[in-house]
Design a protein around this motif. Structure first.
Motif, PDB file in Angstrom:
ATOM      1  N   HIS A  81       0.969  -5.895  -1.101  1.00 35.28           N
ATOM      2  CA  HIS A  81       2.265  -5.342  -0.672  1.00 35.28           C
ATOM      3  C   HIS A  81       2.291  -4.990   0.800  1.00 35.28           C
ATOM      4  CE1 HIS A  81       4.503  -5.261  -4.387  1.00 35.28           C
ATOM      5  NE2 HIS A  81       3.412  -4.854  -5.015  1.00 35.28           N
ATOM      6  N   LEU A  82       1.136  -4.738   1.389  1.00 35.98           N
ATOM      7  CA  LEU A  82       1.073  -4.452   2.824  1.00 35.98           C
ATOM      8  C   LEU A  82       0.951  -5.728   3.643  1.00 35.98           C
ATOM      9  CD1 LEU A  82      -1.224  -1.286   2.832  1.00 35.98           C
ATOM     10  CD2 LEU A  82       1.265  -1.385   3.093  1.00 35.98           C
ATOM     11  N   GLY A  83       0.838  -6.889   2.950  1.00 34.30           N
ATOM     12  CA  GLY A  83       0.812  -8.180   3.649  1.00 34.30           C
ATOM     13  C   GLY A  83      -0.564  -8.649   4.076  1.00 34.30           C
ATOM     14  N   HIS A 106       3.825   0.382  -4.471  1.00 33.78           N
ATOM     15  CA  HIS A 106       2.476  -0.168  -4.311  1.00 33.78           C
ATOM     16  C   HIS A 106       1.458   0.944  -4.064  1.00 33.78           C
ATOM     17  CE1 HIS A 106       4.657  -0.268  -0.506  1.00 33.78           C
ATOM     18  NE2 HIS A 106       3.504  -0.037   0.095  1.00 33.78           N
ATOM     19  N   TRP A 107       1.868   1.979  -3.348  1.00 33.23           N
ATOM     20  CA  TRP A 107       0.972   3.124  -3.137  1.00 33.23           C
ATOM     21  C   TRP A 107       0.729   3.871  -4.442  1.00 33.23           C
ATOM     22  CZ3 TRP A 107      -2.035   3.834   0.869  1.00 33.23           C
ATOM     23  CH2 TRP A 107      -1.703   3.231   2.092  1.00 33.23           C
ATOM     24  N   GLY A 155      -6.333  -2.087  -8.086  1.00 27.55           N
ATOM     25  CA  GLY A 155      -5.393  -1.218  -7.371  1.00 27.55           C
ATOM     26  C   GLY A 155      -5.386  -1.516  -5.878  1.00 27.55           C
ATOM     27  N   LEU A 156      -6.555  -1.719  -5.308  1.00 26.15           N
ATOM     28  CA  LEU A 156      -6.665  -2.062  -3.888  1.00 26.15           C
ATOM     29  C   LEU A 156      -5.998  -3.401  -3.600  1.00 26.15           C
ATOM     30  CD1 LEU A 156      -7.784  -1.159  -1.174  1.00 26.15           C
ATOM     31  CD2 LEU A 156      -9.944  -2.273  -1.774  1.00 26.15           C
ATOM     32  N   ARG A 157      -6.173  -4.346  -4.501  1.00 28.78           N
ATOM     33  CA  ARG A 157      -5.549  -5.668  -4.332  1.00 28.78           C
ATOM     34  C   ARG A 157      -4.021  -5.562  -4.334  1.00 28.78           C
ATOM     35  NH1 ARG A 157      -4.925 -10.275  -8.400  1.00 28.78           N
ATOM     36  NH2 ARG A 157      -4.264 -11.966  -7.059  1.00 28.78           N
ATOM     37  N   ILE A 158      -3.458  -4.768  -5.251  1.00 25.37           N
ATOM     38  CA  ILE A 158      -2.001  -4.563  -5.301  1.00 25.37           C
ATOM     39  C   ILE A 158      -1.524  -3.971  -3.978  1.00 25.37           C
ATOM     40  CG2 ILE A 158      -0.154  -3.171  -6.352  1.00 25.37           C
ATOM     41  CD1 ILE A 158      -1.680  -3.487  -9.049  1.00 25.37           C
ATOM     42  N   LEU A 159      -2.231  -2.970  -3.485  1.00 23.10           N
ATOM     43  CA  LEU A 159      -1.851  -2.332  -2.236  1.00 23.10           C
ATOM     44  C   LEU A 159      -1.909  -3.325  -1.078  1.00 23.10           C
ATOM     45  CD1 LEU A 159      -1.135   0.238  -0.646  1.00 23.10           C
ATOM     46  CD2 LEU A 159      -3.597   0.645  -0.419  1.00 23.10           C
TER      47      LEU A 159
END
Length: 186
Positions: free
Chosen positions: A182-184, A70-71, A175-179
């Protein structure tokens, strides 16, 4: 990845090709249907091909980076987006002629689709279906590029930089949304 995000990624990726297509249309003055289709096909094909290549490259080393995928997806999309924004805000003009010959279009198609290679790597990290994604990216790029040639011939280069700016912002947000997912946080 949800369909809306995939469409937004496709639109964001197509913005480089759109900006170059506008310049092509401006240089052509009155492009015919054949020239419009040639530009659209070149850009659409390479925007579809590059994510597939990136996907298989990303898949081959996924096991080594699964904990950080995710990063990586966020960083790749953010870097692409920031680069597109930087290019949109620069005073540097891209020199584009009216040629739709093999060599000219090959160089332009590769140059405008390098970002799609990195997005393909990101898609490998999310486990999305690459064939559906690639076809959608290719079709959207084809349509936007063909439309860009026509716009360029009618309105000039007024929209090229703005399109690239919007494309960059879209890629950063995705990209921010994906991160965040994944970080919850989403």
């Amino acid at each position: 990845m949800d369909p809306l995000s995939l469409v937004l990624i496709a639109v964001g990726l197509a913005m480089d090709a759109f900006a170059v297509s506008i310049c092509k249309g401006l240089a052509m003055k009155k492009p015919g249907l054949k020239a419009i289709l040639v530009v659209g096909i070149w850009f659409g094909f390479f925007q579809a091909l590059m994510p597939v290549i990136g996907y298989y490259l990303g898949s081959s080393f996924y096991d080594y980076i699964a904990d950080y995928d995710h990063w990586i997806a966020f960083i790749l999309l953010a870097v692409i987006g920031v680069n597109m924004i930087r290019e949109a805000l620069s005073d540097e003009e891209e020199g584009v002629d009216d040629s739709t010959g093999f060599r000219t279009m090959l160089i332009l198609a590769i140059a405008t689709s390098i970002d799609a290679l990195a997005v393909g790597i990101s898609l490998a990290m999310t486990g999305d279906d690459i064939l559906t994604s690639a076809v959608l990216i290719g079709v959207i790029t084809f349509l936007i590029s063909a439309f860009g040639v026509k716009i360029g011939s009618v309105f000039g280069d007024r929209f090229g930089k703005k399109a690239e700016l919007v494309g960059g912002v879209i890629l950063i947000v995705i990209g921010l949304r994906i991160l965040l997912e994944h970080l919850g946080f989403l």
